[in-house]
Design an enzyme around this catalytic site. Structure first.
Site, PDB file in Angstrom:
ATOM      1  N   HIS A 164      67.908  72.230  47.510  1.00 45.99           N
ATOM      2  CA  HIS A 164      66.992  71.091  47.645  1.00 45.99           C
ATOM      3  C   HIS A 164      65.754  71.487  48.442  1.00 45.99           C
ATOM      4  O   HIS A 164      64.616  71.215  48.024  1.00 45.99           O
ATOM      5  CB  HIS A 164      67.723  69.931  48.336  1.00 45.99           C
ATOM      6  N   GLU A 165      65.959  72.139  49.581  1.00 42.87           N
ATOM      7  CA  GLU A 165      64.814  72.519  50.411  1.00 42.87           C
ATOM      8  C   GLU A 165      63.975  73.605  49.743  1.00 42.87           C
ATOM      9  O   GLU A 165      62.742  73.627  49.887  1.00 42.87           O
ATOM     10  CB  GLU A 165      65.288  72.971  51.791  1.00 42.87           C
ATOM     11  N   HIS A 168      61.617  72.034  47.374  1.00 44.62           N
ATOM     12  CA  HIS A 168      60.431  71.554  48.090  1.00 44.62           C
ATOM     13  C   HIS A 168      59.464  72.711  48.335  1.00 44.62           C
ATOM     14  O   HIS A 168      58.259  72.601  48.083  1.00 44.62           O
ATOM     15  CB  HIS A 168      60.827  70.944  49.437  1.00 44.62           C
ATOM     16  N   TYR A 222      67.702  61.273  46.291  1.00 45.07           N
ATOM     17  CA  TYR A 222      68.621  60.879  47.355  1.00 45.07           C
ATOM     18  C   TYR A 222      69.686  59.928  46.805  1.00 45.07           C
ATOM     19  O   TYR A 222      69.508  59.306  45.762  1.00 45.07           O
ATOM     20  CB  TYR A 222      67.866  60.189  48.488  1.00 45.07           C
TER      21      TYR A 222
END
Length: 384
Positions: A164-165, A168, A222
């Site tokens: 997920h990070e 980003h 989310y």
């Protein structure tokens, strides 16, 4: 000798109750950040797990538009915000243990398997990610130039959070902040924790591209209870996002969907070079539970399907109920590249004080405990 059914998770209520805590359910980055992020960093961290550059922060503070106009990067960012040739140099902080570093590197290797992005250890590159265990899980969006912090605290060292990070860091926003999201979900603002409304702001239409279907299961979406207030009377967290499509639920998304991978490969112009698991969102027709339906459903209700501690157990015994069939296929196809949180510790030691008792009850020999005995009783079970 104590009889322990091989595929029953109800050992939580027996001798092994001491180390089986339902409260240790899987957490998302926003939950970890709520607990860990310091007041100083809260000024720069927004939307759950994203950092702003000083210039972005100024634009945000001066913005009067309810639609976000502060981002220097998004899926539709300019080439200057992209990693050159899809190569992302990185440095891993020495603060991580060898076991944590192994999980990090393994997760990056898997990311490479589904795309044409490459993560390489930095040599002399000016622009690079500095992966460090600060006070939460957060990242900038896209390349900002120079040493770029990506924080992964100890609680963040799980493959799905790392992915997920990294999404980003490559340039992707949250799915639930798409400009068209109101056509797919309802945000229940009354249930949102005071001061957390910003996490449900929408991006400007001019800042993103979204030709794909709205992806409820995206690793960038989310869960439905994100930033929800807690009803103290009922002791439950209130839902903040509700799907408008019947039969859809917003759960903890712990893997890439086919749409995630398609977007990733389109951004990187990967063509035939990456994304060989782009069909992983399709559940194999041969997917079956080995344990009984009652046992698997009980495990699901207790949160074990999404708890990394029990992940391998659930893949083996309740893969259909836990919706882990596609993950099983990936493990079968490429075992050595699939992230595995059961990693070898440098020191040979037991992590639980009652390993001697467990060993007499079959903990070191029963196949059911294959995936946890190393974590808890490596020394007693002669695994190191």
């Amino acid at each position: 000798m104590l009889y322990i059914p091989q595929f029953s998770i109800y050992f939580c209520l027996g001798y092994l109750l001491l180390f089986c805590k339902i409260s240790n359910a899987v957490k998302q980055s926003w939950e970890i950040n709520q607990e860990l992020i310091t007041e100083a960093n809260k000024e720069h961290t927004v939307f759950g797990d994203m950092l702003l550059t000083p210039a972005q922060l100024i634009r945000y503070e001066n913005s009067k538009d309810s639609d976000l106009s502060i981002r220097g990067v998004s899926i539709k960012g300019s080439s200057m915000n992209r990693w050159s040739n899809n190569i992302v140099p990185y440095v891993i902080s020495p603060q991580y243990s060898p076991a944590q570093k192994q999980i990090l590197v393994s997760s990056l290797r898997y990311f490479e398997r589904v795309s044409c992005f490459k993560f390489v250890e930095r040599t002399t590159q000016n622009d690079y990610l500095f992966i460090v265990p600060l006070d939460g899980c957060y990242s900038y969006v896209g390349k900002i130039g120079g040493r770029q912090t990506l924080s992964l605290a100890a609680d963040c060292i799980a493959d799905y959070i790392i992915w997920h990070e990294m999404m980003h860091a490559i340039g992707f926003e949250h799915e639930h902040q798409r400009p068209d999201r109101d056509s797919f979900i309802r945000v229940d603002y009354a249930n949102v924790i005071p001061g957390q409304m910003i996490n449900f702001d929408k991006l400007k239409t001019s800042h993103v591209e979204y030709p794909d279907i709205y992806d409820f299961k995206s690793i960038m979406h989310y869960d439905g209870y994100a930033f929800g207030r807690v009803d103290t009377a009922r002791r439950v967290r209130l839902a903040t996002m509700t799907p408008l499509k019947p039969g859809v639920t917003l759960e903890d998304n712990m893997k890439f969907t086919a749409t995630d991978i398609e977007k990733l490969n389109r951004l990187g112009q990967c063509g035939a070079r990456g994304g060989q698991y782009s069909n992983q969102g399709v559940v194999a027709s041969t997917c079956q539970d080995v344990a009984t339906a009652v046992s698997c459903e009980g495990n699901r209700r207790r949160g074990m399907c999404k708890n990394p501690f029990y992940k391998q157990m659930m893949i083996k015994s309740c893969q259909k109920t836990c919706r882990l069939c596609s993950y099983t296929r990936m493990i079968d196809e490429d075992d050595d590249l699939t992230p595995n949180t059961t990693v070898k510790s440098v020191k040979c030691e037991d992590k639980h004080p009652r390993c001697d008792i467990y060993s007499h009850n079959g903990f070191c020999t029963l196949p059911f405990y294959d995936d946890v005995r190393y974590q808890l009783c490596a020394k007693t079970c002669n695994l190191c």
